[in-house]
Scaffold this active site. Structure first.
Site, short mmCIF file in Angstrom:
data_model
loop_
_atom_site.label_atom_id
_atom_site.label_comp_id
_atom_site.label_asym_id
_atom_site.label_seq_id
_atom_site.Cartn_x
_atom_site.Cartn_y
_atom_site.Cartn_z
N ALA A 7 23.94 26.87 19.18
CA ALA A 7 24.15 27.81 20.29
C ALA A 7 22.85 27.88 21.09
O ALA A 7 22.28 28.94 21.34
CB ALA A 7 24.58 29.20 19.81
N GLN A 27 21.34 32.06 4.26
CA GLN A 27 20.45 33.09 4.80
C GLN A 27 21.22 34.27 5.40
O GLN A 27 20.61 35.18 5.95
CB GLN A 27 19.47 32.49 5.82
CG GLN A 27 20.09 32.02 7.12
CD GLN A 27 19.08 31.24 7.95
OE1 GLN A 27 18.70 30.12 7.63
NE2 GLN A 27 18.63 31.84 9.04
N GLU A 60 7.96 32.29 17.83
CA GLU A 60 7.34 33.59 17.48
C GLU A 60 8.36 34.71 17.57
O GLU A 60 8.12 35.80 17.08
CB GLU A 60 6.19 33.89 18.45
CG GLU A 60 4.94 33.11 18.16
CD GLU A 60 3.81 33.43 19.12
OE1 GLU A 60 4.01 34.26 20.04
OE2 GLU A 60 2.74 32.84 18.96
N HIS A 104 15.24 27.86 22.36
CA HIS A 104 15.28 26.65 21.53
C HIS A 104 14.72 25.46 22.31
O HIS A 104 13.97 24.65 21.78
CB HIS A 104 16.73 26.30 21.14
CG HIS A 104 17.42 27.34 20.31
ND1 HIS A 104 18.48 28.08 20.80
CD2 HIS A 104 17.24 27.75 19.04
CE1 HIS A 104 18.92 28.90 19.87
NE2 HIS A 104 18.19 28.73 18.78
N GLN A 110 9.57 35.28 10.03
CA GLN A 110 10.02 33.95 9.57
C GLN A 110 8.91 32.91 9.77
O GLN A 110 8.63 32.09 8.89
CB GLN A 110 11.27 33.56 10.34
CG GLN A 110 11.70 32.12 10.11
CD GLN A 110 13.02 31.81 10.79
OE1 GLN A 110 14.07 32.16 10.27
NE2 GLN A 110 12.98 31.17 11.94
N ASP A 121 10.94 35.03 15.96
CA ASP A 121 11.20 35.40 14.56
C ASP A 121 9.84 35.36 13.84
O ASP A 121 9.56 34.46 13.06
CB ASP A 121 12.20 34.42 13.95
CG ASP A 121 13.51 34.44 14.72
OD1 ASP A 121 14.26 35.41 14.58
OD2 ASP A 121 13.76 33.50 15.50
N MET A 135 19.92 26.80 14.44
CA MET A 135 21.30 27.05 14.02
C MET A 135 22.26 26.83 15.19
O MET A 135 23.42 27.27 15.14
CB MET A 135 21.44 28.48 13.47
CG MET A 135 20.57 28.70 12.23
SD MET A 135 21.14 30.01 11.15
CE MET A 135 20.99 31.41 12.22
P1 AMP Z 1 17.82 29.99 15.35
O1 AMP Z 1 18.75 29.00 15.95
O2 AMP Z 1 18.07 31.39 15.78
O3 AMP Z 1 17.67 29.82 13.86
O4 AMP Z 1 16.39 29.64 15.95
C1 AMP Z 1 15.84 28.37 15.82
C2 AMP Z 1 14.41 28.41 16.26
O5 AMP Z 1 14.33 28.84 17.63
C3 AMP Z 1 13.56 29.42 15.45
O6 AMP Z 1 12.28 28.86 15.21
C4 AMP Z 1 13.48 30.59 16.37
O7 AMP Z 1 12.34 31.40 16.15
C5 AMP Z 1 13.42 29.91 17.73
N1 AMP Z 1 13.80 30.82 18.80
C6 AMP Z 1 14.91 31.60 18.84
N2 AMP Z 1 14.90 32.35 19.96
C7 AMP Z 1 13.77 32.05 20.63
C8 AMP Z 1 13.18 32.50 21.86
N3 AMP Z 1 13.77 33.42 22.63
N4 AMP Z 1 11.99 31.96 22.24
C9 AMP Z 1 11.39 31.03 21.47
N5 AMP Z 1 11.89 30.55 20.30
C10 AMP Z 1 13.06 31.07 19.89
#
Ligand code: AMP
Length: 283
Positions: free
Chosen positions: A33, A62, A149, A38, A154, A151, A31
């Site tokens: 940022a 979501q 992991e 990421h 998820q 999330d 998403m």
């Molecule tokens: P999001 O942008 O929050 O939807 O996250 C996108 C992907 O990045 C998802 O698969 C998250 O689980 C992963 N993600 C978010 N934060 C972390 C982190 N601190 N370490 C590893 N993966 C992450």
């Protein structure tokens, strides 16, 4: 050179062209940022696949009413520079209109794993996640897709989704990236004041304490839960849940004998954070 497109057709064609050249395709949905968490997924994808596509889409379906969809951080220019530096090949940045028809009626039911924990507190959240992930995976047709992991629920929901709907993409879980104090990186950490950020470190501290209790050997999970809650309470966090569950079914377990997962959702001021870790009882 990184290619950016908001068009589903162009994204499909770019992936098809790479596949035609015999390249394997890796996909990282986000998403935006973007932070090191990421980027660790992008690096894992670059290691294992020849062509890496990343999506940036703040998926409205979501987010529940009253959640942070409007204020969710958006910084596309920074994100593009970071992805370019990592060597990603394609960035897919669709608009809401490109992803969802006005008259869209079909959603994806993510099944029982989605009814507990986050699913119980955020009704509809995992239907939104399962629907967008199904759409993205059918669009990209990647060999592998990479999820964090961080999330954990998820990740488990998506593993089953890909398996049960024969989506044809392998789901790879990647370890959580943390700051020096152990706080899991999250786009939502940007909402924290300096004082809240300090207190938020009680979350990894609680998980660390849980892992230590587990490491002493088999025990009642009540003991672990009590340790986690005390650590969170002391820092003035409001705990939505602090649980020990079976790592596959996410159902609570009474006794820790082998492996389990500890999961926490807690609020620091009005910022809601989630985190988790593996527990292993010593023999
Ligand atoms: P999001 O942008 O929050 O939807 O996250 C996108 C992907 O990045 C998802 O698969 C998250 O689980 C992963 N993600 C978010 N934060 C972390 C982190 N601190 N370490 C590893 N993966 C992450």
């Amino acid at each position: 050179m990184i290619e950016r497109t908001g068009s589903k057709d162009e994204a499909r064609s770019a992936v098809a062209a790479a596949r035609k050249e015999g390249k394997t395709i890796g996909f990282v949905p986000t998403m935006g940022a973007l932070h090191e968490g990421h980027l660790s997924l992008v690096r894992a994808a670059c290691r294992r696949c020849d062509f890496v596509a990343v999506s940036i889409f703040v998926n409205p379906t979501q987010f529940g009413p009253g959640e942070d969809f409007e204020r969710y951080p958006r910084c596309i220019d920074d994100d593009l520079s970071l992805l370019s530096a990592e060597g990603a090949d394609l960035v897919f940045t669709p608009s809401r209109e490109a992803m969802y028809r006005d008259d869209a009626r079909v959603t994806v039911d993510p099944g029982p794993l989605a009814c507990v924990l986050e699913g119980a507190i955020r009704p509809g959240h995992f239907v939104g996640v399962a629907t967008i992930v199904t759409k993205m995976l059918s669009l990209m047709r990647a060999d592998l897709a990479f999820f964090g992991e961080k999330d954990y629920q998820q990740l488990k929901v998506i593993e089953l989704l890909a398996r049960d709907l024969d989506l044809g993409t392998g789901i790879i879980g990647c370890p959580t990236v943390r700051d020096h104090g152990g706080l899991a990186l999250s786009s939502r950490n940007a909402y924290l004041s300096a004082e809240e950020r300090t207190r938020a470190h009680a979350i990894p501290a609680a998980l660390e304490a849980a892992a230590q209790v587990a490491a002493w050997g088999p025990c009642a999970t009540d003991e672990i839960v009590k340790t986690m809650r005390e650590t969170l309470d002391e820092a003035g966090l409001v705990t939505d849940y602090a649980v020990v569950v079976d790592p596959a079914t996410l159902q609570p377990i009474d006794r820790l004998d082998g492996v389990a997962r500890a999961l926490i959702a807690a609020r620091v001021g009005d910022v809601r954070l989630i985190d988790n870790c593996a527990l292993q009882a010593a023999d």
